[in-house]
Design a protein around this motif. Sequence first.
Motif, PDB file in Angstrom:
ATOM      1  N   GLY A   9       0.829  -1.209   0.000  1.00  0.00           N
ATOM      2  CA  GLY A   9       0.000   0.000   0.000  1.00  0.00           C
ATOM      3  C   GLY A   9       0.860   1.255   0.000  1.00  0.00           C
ATOM      4  N   GLN A  10       0.162   2.407   0.005  1.00  0.00           N
ATOM      5  CA  GLN A  10       0.857   3.685  -0.131  1.00  0.00           C
ATOM      6  C   GLN A  10       1.813   3.970   1.039  1.00  0.00           C
ATOM      7  OE1 GLN A  10      -0.340   8.268  -1.128  1.00  0.00           O
ATOM      8  NE2 GLN A  10      -1.782   7.040   0.019  1.00  0.00           N
ATOM      9  N   ALA A  11       1.277   3.920   2.243  1.00  0.00           N
ATOM     10  CA  ALA A  11       2.107   4.217   3.408  1.00  0.00           C
ATOM     11  C   ALA A  11       3.239   3.194   3.515  1.00  0.00           C
ATOM     12  CB  ALA A  11       1.255   4.199   4.680  1.00  0.00           C
ATOM     13  N   LYS A  14       6.037   4.000   1.101  1.00  0.00           N
ATOM     14  CA  LYS A  14       6.794   5.215   1.436  1.00  0.00           C
ATOM     15  C   LYS A  14       7.691   4.997   2.659  1.00  0.00           C
ATOM     16  CE  LYS A  14       3.339   8.237   1.196  1.00  0.00           C
ATOM     17  NZ  LYS A  14       2.705   9.522   1.362  1.00  0.00           N
ATOM     18  N   GLY A 102       0.143   0.858   6.262  1.00  0.00           N
ATOM     19  CA  GLY A 102      -0.811   1.695   6.989  1.00  0.00           C
ATOM     20  C   GLY A 102      -2.044   0.831   7.203  1.00  0.00           C
ATOM     21  N   GLY A 105      -5.949   1.939   5.597  1.00  0.00           N
ATOM     22  CA  GLY A 105      -6.325   2.067   4.191  1.00  0.00           C
ATOM     23  C   GLY A 105      -6.978   0.809   3.647  1.00  0.00           C
ATOM     24  N   GLY A 106      -6.677   0.488   2.369  1.00  0.00           N
ATOM     25  CA  GLY A 106      -7.297  -0.671   1.733  1.00  0.00           C
ATOM     26  C   GLY A 106      -6.291  -1.754   1.382  1.00  0.00           C
ATOM     27  N   THR A 107      -5.349  -1.429   0.502  1.00  0.00           N
ATOM     28  CA  THR A 107      -4.413  -2.451   0.013  1.00  0.00           C
ATOM     29  C   THR A 107      -3.509  -2.977   1.132  1.00  0.00           C
ATOM     30  OG1 THR A 107      -4.403  -1.281  -2.100  1.00  0.00           O
ATOM     31  CG2 THR A 107      -2.702  -2.942  -1.768  1.00  0.00           C
ATOM     32  N   GLY A 108      -2.907  -2.057   1.886  1.00  0.00           N
ATOM     33  CA  GLY A 108      -2.006  -2.483   2.959  1.00  0.00           C
ATOM     34  C   GLY A 108      -2.775  -3.133   4.101  1.00  0.00           C
ATOM     35  N   PRO A 134      -4.084   4.734  12.321  1.00  0.00           N
ATOM     36  CA  PRO A 134      -4.582   6.068  11.985  1.00  0.00           C
ATOM     37  C   PRO A 134      -4.586   6.984  13.205  1.00  0.00           C
ATOM     38  CG  PRO A 134      -6.372   4.435  11.997  1.00  0.00           C
ATOM     39  CD  PRO A 134      -5.095   3.688  12.172  1.00  0.00           C
ATOM     40  N   GLU A 138      -8.552  10.900  12.123  1.00  0.00           N
ATOM     41  CA  GLU A 138      -8.857  10.305  10.814  1.00  0.00           C
ATOM     42  C   GLU A 138     -10.263   9.688  10.851  1.00  0.00           C
ATOM     43  OE1 GLU A 138      -5.730   8.386   8.509  1.00  0.00           O
ATOM     44  OE2 GLU A 138      -4.339   8.775  10.143  1.00  0.00           O
ATOM     45  N   TYR A 142     -11.182   4.590   8.364  1.00  0.00           N
ATOM     46  CA  TYR A 142      -9.792   4.258   8.697  1.00  0.00           C
ATOM     47  C   TYR A 142      -9.719   3.483  10.012  1.00  0.00           C
ATOM     48  CZ  TYR A 142      -8.291   7.598   5.135  1.00  0.00           C
ATOM     49  OH  TYR A 142      -8.097   8.265   3.955  1.00  0.00           O
ATOM     50  N   ASN A 165      -0.037   7.184  14.271  1.00  0.00           N
ATOM     51  CA  ASN A 165       0.293   8.358  13.447  1.00  0.00           C
ATOM     52  C   ASN A 165       0.293   9.670  14.222  1.00  0.00           C
ATOM     53  OD1 ASN A 165       1.346   8.215  10.911  1.00  0.00           O
ATOM     54  ND2 ASN A 165      -0.608   7.958   9.856  1.00  0.00           N
ATOM     55  N   TYR A 179       3.394  13.735   6.799  1.00  0.00           N
ATOM     56  CA  TYR A 179       3.779  12.350   6.498  1.00  0.00           C
ATOM     57  C   TYR A 179       5.280  12.182   6.279  1.00  0.00           C
ATOM     58  CZ  TYR A 179      -1.008  10.629   5.884  1.00  0.00           C
ATOM     59  OH  TYR A 179      -2.298  10.240   6.090  1.00  0.00           O
ATOM     60  N   ILE A 182       7.061  12.380   9.528  1.00  0.00           N
ATOM     61  CA  ILE A 182       6.783  11.187  10.344  1.00  0.00           C
ATOM     62  C   ILE A 182       7.566   9.997   9.780  1.00  0.00           C
ATOM     63  CG2 ILE A 182       5.017   9.536  11.068  1.00  0.00           C
ATOM     64  CD1 ILE A 182       2.972  11.784  10.996  1.00  0.00           C
ATOM     65  N   ASN A 183       7.537   9.853   8.458  1.00  0.00           N
ATOM     66  CA  ASN A 183       8.235   8.719   7.855  1.00  0.00           C
ATOM     67  C   ASN A 183       9.730   8.772   8.137  1.00  0.00           C
ATOM     68  OD1 ASN A 183       5.731   8.105   6.938  1.00  0.00           O
ATOM     69  ND2 ASN A 183       6.134   8.535   4.780  1.00  0.00           N
TER      70      ASN A 183
HETATM   71  P1  GDP Z   1      -3.491   1.814   0.915  1.00  0.00           P
HETATM   72  O1  GDP Z   1      -2.598   2.377  -0.146  1.00  0.00           O
HETATM   73  O2  GDP Z   1      -4.847   1.457   0.398  1.00  0.00           O
HETATM   74  O3  GDP Z   1      -2.881   0.664   1.630  1.00  0.00           O
HETATM   75  O4  GDP Z   1      -3.746   2.951   1.985  1.00  0.00           O
HETATM   76  P2  GDP Z   1      -2.717   3.899   2.746  1.00  0.00           P
HETATM   77  O5  GDP Z   1      -1.383   3.272   2.783  1.00  0.00           O
HETATM   78  O6  GDP Z   1      -2.813   5.275   2.178  1.00  0.00           O
HETATM   79  O7  GDP Z   1      -3.322   3.838   4.209  1.00  0.00           O
HETATM   80  C1  GDP Z   1      -4.048   4.872   4.795  1.00  0.00           C
HETATM   81  C2  GDP Z   1      -3.561   5.060   6.194  1.00  0.00           C
HETATM   82  O8  GDP Z   1      -2.149   5.240   6.168  1.00  0.00           O
HETATM   83  C3  GDP Z   1      -4.113   6.295   6.858  1.00  0.00           C
HETATM   84  O9  GDP Z   1      -4.284   6.036   8.241  1.00  0.00           O
HETATM   85  C4  GDP Z   1      -3.061   7.352   6.618  1.00  0.00           C
HETATM   86  O10 GDP Z   1      -3.012   8.311   7.651  1.00  0.00           O
HETATM   87  C5  GDP Z   1      -1.796   6.526   6.632  1.00  0.00           C
HETATM   88  N1  GDP Z   1      -0.743   7.026   5.710  1.00  0.00           N
HETATM   89  C6  GDP Z   1      -0.842   7.213   4.362  1.00  0.00           C
HETATM   90  N2  GDP Z   1       0.339   7.615   3.856  1.00  0.00           N
HETATM   91  C7  GDP Z   1       1.212   7.683   4.913  1.00  0.00           C
HETATM   92  C8  GDP Z   1       2.583   8.017   5.032  1.00  0.00           C
HETATM   93  O11 GDP Z   1       3.312   8.320   4.069  1.00  0.00           O
HETATM   94  N3  GDP Z   1       3.108   7.937   6.282  1.00  0.00           N
HETATM   95  C9  GDP Z   1       2.376   7.594   7.379  1.00  0.00           C
HETATM   96  N4  GDP Z   1       2.992   7.566   8.561  1.00  0.00           N
HETATM   97  N5  GDP Z   1       1.075   7.269   7.301  1.00  0.00           N
HETATM   98  C10 GDP Z   1       0.510   7.309   6.085  1.00  0.00           C
END
Ligand code: GDP
Length: 360
Positions: A9-11, A14, A102, A105-108, A134, A138, A142, A165, A179, A182-183
Amino acid sequence: MKSVLIGVGQAGGKVVDALSDFDAQNGFGAVIGSLAVNSARSDLQSLPLDTVLIGGSRVNGHGVGGDNELGTEVMREDSQEVLGAIDGRVTARAEAIFVVAGLGGGTGSGGAPFLVKELKRIYDVPVYGLGILPGRDEGSLYQVNAGRSLKTLTREADATLLVDNDAWRSAGESLESGYEAINERIARRVGLLLAAGEAVDGVGESVVDSSEVINTLHGGGVATLGYAAAEVADDASANVNVVTSTTRRALRSGLSLPDTTSAERGLLVVAGRPEVISRKGVERARSWMEAELDTMEVRGGDFPLSDGRLAALVLLGGVANSDRLDGFLERARQAAREEEEREEEDAASAFQEDRLDGLL
Ligand code: GDP
């Protein structure tokens, strides 16, 4: 601790990127492989990592939105491809695998627990989850997603290291704009923990090694990591109080899961130039942690670093009491109840509409 990092997933992607970068910039060599997995093509394109796109046939590279059940499905369907890409990375040198996501979200959220389960079936090294909770502001989706994901992840993983977070966010920093910061904080803290077991210079009896990290996490459940740093005098004997007060700060105000007051196991790593680390300070801080966390099992050791400052890194395994975790679980339950009520109301009004249609 030689580790392979898989971001889902996105988080997840990253954070794996930030961690790999931190490890490479410092020349630690603890990260021996990394991969990012996602159902959203655009999120993968911005990462300088090897990537695998999943769910192509279902969502055509557009992601699963916040649907974490679909996140599990697409991971399940394409798991052979993901496992194939991981295979070459988990070499004989690997001591651990971290699946990073994260949880809101959905994928992760949906994909990470499933992937952990598959990896555990295949590999003998421990498979850990690194899950981001989250923040409290949020939305409810979430919170619901993270509640469900956390339950499965803690069941499947050898241990789940949680980062709230809200924990490492600076005051006044919005979550979105924060973000990156935090990362970076996650990367420094987790990166130091992984590197601690890799120390090569100044090898001595007091130096922490990977088995101590693994033993602290052994037993499963939720884990948290804390960090604090301070300036030090050049002479170790003058630094007894610096070591103890920095450890106190790491535990009381530096945890990734704040307000954790008891845990089954702990590890204290004191990082800095070997000549400034006070042995007496490390011993005192370790005993203090045992009393504070109500456990007899707190390991301790040094991490020789050329850094001018002194840092205390505390790892707690088998978290037993955490107000923050309880608060999150309550939010997730409440949000799930509200979602159910909404669904019931929707079903009831759809029923009414059907009846009206029948009457007209
Ligand atoms: P996915 O891509 O569907 O898995 O979804 P995300 O990874 O975007 O997950 C959403 C959750 O991750 C939320 O609670 C966001 O606050 C958190 N999130 C998204 N991007 C970041 C990031 O770069 N760093 C951190 N620490 N949290 C993130």
